[in-house]
Design a protein around this motif. Sequence first.
Motif, mmCIF file in Angstrom:
data_model
loop_
_atom_site.group_PDB
_atom_site.id
_atom_site.type_symbol
_atom_site.label_atom_id
_atom_site.label_comp_id
_atom_site.label_asym_id
_atom_site.label_seq_id
_atom_site.Cartn_x
_atom_site.Cartn_y
_atom_site.Cartn_z
ATOM 1 N N VAL A 4 0.852 -1.188 0.000
ATOM 2 C CA VAL A 4 0.000 0.000 0.000
ATOM 3 C C VAL A 4 0.888 1.237 0.000
ATOM 4 N N VAL A 5 0.644 2.151 -0.921
ATOM 5 C CA VAL A 5 1.467 3.347 -1.089
ATOM 6 C C VAL A 5 0.848 4.565 -0.397
ATOM 7 N N ARG A 6 -0.461 4.753 -0.561
ATOM 8 C CA ARG A 6 -1.160 5.887 0.067
ATOM 9 C C ARG A 6 -2.491 5.384 0.625
ATOM 10 N N PHE A 7 -2.974 6.088 1.657
ATOM 11 C CA PHE A 7 -4.278 5.723 2.204
ATOM 12 C C PHE A 7 -5.000 6.973 2.687
ATOM 13 N N ALA A 8 -6.310 6.818 2.851
ATOM 14 C CA ALA A 8 -7.145 7.844 3.478
ATOM 15 C C ALA A 8 -8.142 7.139 4.380
ATOM 16 N N ASN A 9 -8.566 7.811 5.444
ATOM 17 C CA ASN A 9 -9.591 7.267 6.324
ATOM 18 C C ASN A 9 -10.976 7.709 5.855
ATOM 19 N N PHE A 10 -11.917 6.767 5.807
ATOM 20 C CA PHE A 10 -13.293 7.137 5.507
ATOM 21 C C PHE A 10 -13.758 8.197 6.506
ATOM 22 N N PRO A 11 -14.471 9.215 6.060
ATOM 23 C CA PRO A 11 -14.936 10.257 6.988
ATOM 24 C C PRO A 11 -16.187 9.864 7.754
ATOM 25 N N LYS A 12 -16.770 8.710 7.454
ATOM 26 C CA LYS A 12 -17.937 8.198 8.177
ATOM 27 C C LYS A 12 -17.817 6.686 8.289
ATOM 28 N N SER A 49 -18.337 15.178 -0.517
ATOM 29 C CA SER A 49 -19.748 15.352 -0.182
ATOM 30 C C SER A 49 -20.409 13.988 -0.330
ATOM 31 N N ILE A 50 -20.868 13.421 0.790
ATOM 32 C CA ILE A 50 -21.358 12.043 0.805
ATOM 33 C C ILE A 50 -22.810 12.025 1.257
ATOM 34 N N PRO A 51 -23.736 11.490 0.448
ATOM 35 C CA PRO A 51 -25.132 11.388 0.887
ATOM 36 C C PRO A 51 -25.259 10.406 2.046
ATOM 37 N N VAL A 52 -26.039 10.765 3.049
ATOM 38 C CA VAL A 52 -26.240 9.913 4.217
ATOM 39 C C VAL A 52 -27.726 9.845 4.538
ATOM 40 N N THR A 53 -28.117 8.761 5.218
ATOM 41 C CA THR A 53 -29.481 8.585 5.691
ATOM 42 C C THR A 53 -29.445 8.491 7.209
ATOM 43 N N TYR A 54 -30.172 9.380 7.886
ATOM 44 C CA TYR A 54 -30.193 9.385 9.345
ATOM 45 C C TYR A 54 -31.154 8.321 9.866
ATOM 46 N N GLN A 55 -31.061 8.005 11.170
ATOM 47 C CA GLN A 55 -31.868 6.940 11.747
ATOM 48 C C GLN A 55 -33.357 7.214 11.641
ATOM 49 N N ASP A 56 -33.752 8.485 11.593
ATOM 50 C CA ASP A 56 -35.172 8.809 11.484
ATOM 51 C C ASP A 56 -35.650 8.829 10.037
ATOM 52 N N GLY A 57 -34.761 8.442 9.089
ATOM 53 C CA GLY A 57 -35.144 8.356 7.690
ATOM 54 C C GLY A 57 -34.831 9.594 6.871
ATOM 55 N N ARG A 58 -34.440 10.694 7.513
ATOM 56 C CA ARG A 58 -34.129 11.910 6.776
ATOM 57 C C ARG A 58 -32.860 11.718 5.950
ATOM 58 N N GLN A 59 -32.830 12.383 4.802
ATOM 59 C CA GLN A 59 -31.663 12.352 3.929
ATOM 60 C C GLN A 59 -30.823 13.598 4.158
ATOM 61 N N GLY A 60 -29.527 13.446 4.018
ATOM 62 C CA GLY A 60 -28.639 14.587 4.195
ATOM 63 C C GLY A 60 -27.346 14.384 3.430
ATOM 64 N N VAL A 61 -26.441 15.311 3.597
ATOM 65 C CA VAL A 61 -25.135 15.242 2.934
ATOM 66 C C VAL A 61 -24.061 15.523 3.972
ATOM 67 N N LEU A 62 -23.073 14.633 4.048
ATOM 68 C CA LEU A 62 -21.925 14.843 4.926
ATOM 69 C C LEU A 62 -20.808 15.464 4.095
ATOM 70 N N ARG A 63 -20.389 16.654 4.514
ATOM 71 C CA ARG A 63 -19.272 17.333 3.829
ATOM 72 C C ARG A 63 -18.052 17.272 4.731
ATOM 73 N N ALA A 64 -16.946 16.804 4.175
ATOM 74 C CA ALA A 64 -15.740 16.631 4.986
ATOM 75 C C ALA A 64 -14.501 16.854 4.134
ATOM 76 N N ARG A 65 -13.454 17.317 4.793
ATOM 77 C CA ARG A 65 -12.134 17.422 4.155
ATOM 78 C C ARG A 65 -11.294 16.248 4.658
ATOM 79 N N VAL A 66 -10.898 15.393 3.726
ATOM 80 C CA VAL A 66 -10.228 14.143 4.068
ATOM 81 C C VAL A 66 -8.746 14.250 3.741
ATOM 82 N N ALA A 67 -7.907 13.888 4.710
ATOM 83 C CA ALA A 67 -6.457 13.916 4.518
ATOM 84 C C ALA A 67 -5.979 12.616 3.887
#
Length: 670
Positions: free
Chosen positions: A593-601, A642-660
């Motif tokens: 493995v040469v490079r890696f990133a951690n999932f933001p969720k 920008s990652i689409p996510v589904t919350y436990q109550d069923g609502r849809q949203g977007v997780l925005r993150a800066r990943v190293a």
Amino acid sequence: MSAPPLAVHKAIGATSPPASASARSRAAARGQTLPQMLVAHAQSRPGDLAQRVKRKGIWRCHTWADLAEKVRMLALGAATLGLSRGDTVVVVGENEPEHYWALFAAQSLGMKTVSVYPDATAEELQYLCDDSQARMIFAQDQEQVDKALHIAPGLTDLRGVAYWDDSGMWSYRHDLLHSFDSLMAAGRREHQRDPRRFYEQVASGQIDDLALLTYTSGTTSKPKGVMISHRWLVDNATRMRSALQLEAGMEYLSYTPLAWITEQLLGVTLGLTVPLVVNFPEGPDQVLPNLRELSPHIVLFGPRQWESIAATIEARMLHASRVPRAIYRWSVAVGHAVRVARLEGRAAPLGARVLLPLAEAMCLHAVRDQFGFLRSRVAVSGGTAMAPDVFRLFHALGVPLRNIYGCSEFGLVAGHRGTRYDLETVGPLLDVDPAYGEQLQARIESSGELLLRGGTGFLGYWRKPDKTAALDRDGWFASGDAVQRTSSGELVFLDRIEHLVKLANGHSYPPQFIETRLRFSPFIKDVMVLGDASRPWVGALINIDMAVASRWAEERRIAFSTFTDLSQRPEILGLVRDEIRRINTLLPPASRVVRFANFPKELDADEGELTRTRKLRREFLEHRYRPLIEGLYAGAAEIDCSIPVTYQDGRQGVLRARVAVTDIESGPSR
């Protein structure tokens, strides 16, 4: 009213009575369906313990007579709803006695069953019910009933929904809805009207009847229903017995989901053929406490569960004070020196043999006690490959962990046996009872794919004859697995053929080999290795273990707020980098493995990122995280996602993150 006698002991191919009780049991089971075995046990050992479940802190027991009576009432109750031979019954819920009763009841009437993961979404449940043509749904509780009633309007042939846990159900009214109690009451009345009906239905069953549909994990397409007969189940349970030292009355804790074929073999089929005492935890969150309380003789987990337990042990030691941690490390080293040496056929050093009783007294016995392994005589890992380091840790602790390998379609293929075996392999081919066909044969194609034949073949994919035909290679079953064979004839599982990858430079590498070894780290929960014909080198996306990493950070006073924040902390990135560097030393330079990133969720099965058995849905992940993957290979130091996510109550949203992105290796491969 007493049950009429039923001729269910149909030994086939036996010319003289077996010499022992276990031999008599095996011979009788050869020609029997599962319900026929159940009725036979109820007649021959009515007062013996069959099942035990913990409810409200109390272990409640069911004898074989109890079990058969409940199955009889449930089956006849279902029959009053118009269900009949050939129909499909879907069961959705945790591992509880009622789940087993529903399976046995349906199969007693000649119906086939489908077990569904309890955390399946309504959409997943609807697909399985549609595809299997379900006519009845057995649901555990309010949550599962809500799913069933939500999809019911689209299931035109559905005759009923029966539930066994009535908590919160007092206000529910629906024409399709029945409680287990009401269904059993109807079955009791039907039995009084016709005492022979149930036993005649059971006796009319044939060992080649379709017993269940077990659905594939669907990593690359929609799940397919694998048609499994009673003969297939008994054949494969017999293969498992050829590798494992099983005895009647052994205790087993049913934990792995019944939607997984391995649990259908061990808890359900071996539970009847050996027979075993099958125990059920108080709930999914009580598995480890109940495991410790029972300390069963037989323990079966998937590789992810064994890796999780190993990571938990290591994580606890990370947080222990200096002296206990030193005692643990020393004790494990002594256990490793003796037990792993014996396992590998080497002579254990005299000093280590002398010190082993002290290591047991100071640490190893206590660790096994903490995790419920004190009485473990059979410990099995079934499913995908697992890192040998995990095996060595458990053997050092005194847990005789071994591999068993197979697939939903063909069945069990290979397994470790005896007291000496190679941890890098999944063992030699298993023995087949001649009553179920020829001995297993294996052939490895030039591509590395394993072809198999022998034993009882599966009946095909449900309503997909074209998919079934695609697995036939001139009479050989195409497993789709890439394997190697050692000089001693044992199989080494590498990966799925479709997952073996060539880089742009032509170098071929096995992603799963890297992933299984990285998951041994207590800080890493999931890994997706990257790199294909369009990529020059191997990269990785890491899903950190929040519980372990957060505790590690808190002890070092490292501030963080969310999973996203913690995953991108420099200290956590440094931890993961060190783990990858350690595994890189085991790999050829071009596979590192040469490079890696951690999932933001965290990866989530409810969002389609994982299957219900926690396998990666690679194509979906590659699509969802494409900007992250492209940035990793483009040399970016940070990537906005920008990652689409589904919350436990069923609502849809977007997780925005800066990943190293972190560099591991540099040089020619870059």
